[in-house]
Write a protein that holds these residues in place. Structure first.
Motif, PDB file in Angstrom:
ATOM      1  N   UNK A   1       0.829  -1.207   0.000  1.00  0.00           N
ATOM      2  CA  UNK A   1       0.000   0.000   0.000  1.00  0.00           C
ATOM      3  C   UNK A   1       0.866   1.261   0.000  1.00  0.00           C
ATOM      4  N   UNK A   2       2.085   1.139   0.496  1.00  0.00           N
ATOM      5  CA  UNK A   2       3.021   2.263   0.469  1.00  0.00           C
ATOM      6  C   UNK A   2       3.699   2.412  -0.888  1.00  0.00           C
ATOM      7  N   UNK A   3       3.446   1.449  -1.780  1.00  0.00           N
ATOM      8  CA  UNK A   3       3.983   1.546  -3.129  1.00  0.00           C
ATOM      9  C   UNK A   3       5.259   0.767  -3.387  1.00  0.00           C
ATOM     10  N   UNK A   4       5.698  -0.032  -2.420  1.00  0.00           N
ATOM     11  CA  UNK A   4       6.918  -0.812  -2.630  1.00  0.00           C
ATOM     12  C   UNK A   4       6.682  -1.936  -3.635  1.00  0.00           C
ATOM     13  N   UNK A   5       7.625  -2.154  -4.547  1.00  0.00           N
ATOM     14  CA  UNK A   5       7.481  -3.252  -5.513  1.00  0.00           C
ATOM     15  C   UNK A   5       7.727  -4.614  -4.860  1.00  0.00           C
ATOM     16  N   UNK A   6       7.280  -5.680  -5.564  1.00  0.00           N
ATOM     17  CA  UNK A   6       7.446  -7.048  -5.051  1.00  0.00           C
ATOM     18  C   UNK A   6       8.872  -7.312  -4.583  1.00  0.00           C
ATOM     19  N   UNK A   7       9.835  -6.968  -5.430  1.00  0.00           N
ATOM     20  CA  UNK A   7      11.235  -7.286  -5.120  1.00  0.00           C
ATOM     21  C   UNK A   7      11.713  -6.594  -3.846  1.00  0.00           C
ATOM     22  N   UNK A   8      11.313  -5.366  -3.647  1.00  0.00           N
ATOM     23  CA  UNK A   8      11.714  -4.643  -2.426  1.00  0.00           C
ATOM     24  C   UNK A   8      11.068  -5.253  -1.184  1.00  0.00           C
TER      25      UNK A   8
END
Length: 92
Positions: free
Chosen positions: A46-53
């Motif tokens: 929800x904070x916008x972090x991508x899968x990899x992160x």
């Protein structure tokens, strides 16, 4: 005659208004449907972090994060991260 609390809810609904408490209860109800691991993934997504992160931060594979996120979408009846973020913020 409706009790005062129901009158207030009715007024808010009629005017499209929600109190902070309403939003907090909505957010808590949504999060209670998730496992602790899903809650963490949901908050990070929800904070916008991508899968990899998210995967790197949690020590998981990106595929595991993707699978968890799709389970979260299903449980919360949302179709994407934007809708997830709105749901977790207590917005319809």
């Amino acid at each position: 005659m409706l009790p005062l609390s129901l009158q207030a809810c009715h007024r808010h609904a009629a005017h499209g208004q929600e109190s902070k408490d309403d939003k907090q209860r909505f957010r808590q109800a949504a999060m209670q449907r998730l496992t602790p691991a899903e809650r963490l993934v949901a908050a990070m997504a929800a904070e916008g972090l991508p899968y990899k992160s998210i995967a790197r931060e949690l020590g998981k594979s990106p595929a595991t994060v993707r699978n968890q996120l799709h389970a979260i979408y299903e449980k919360l009846d949302v179709g994407n991260r934007t809708a997830l973020a709105h749901k977790l913020r207590g917005q319809p």
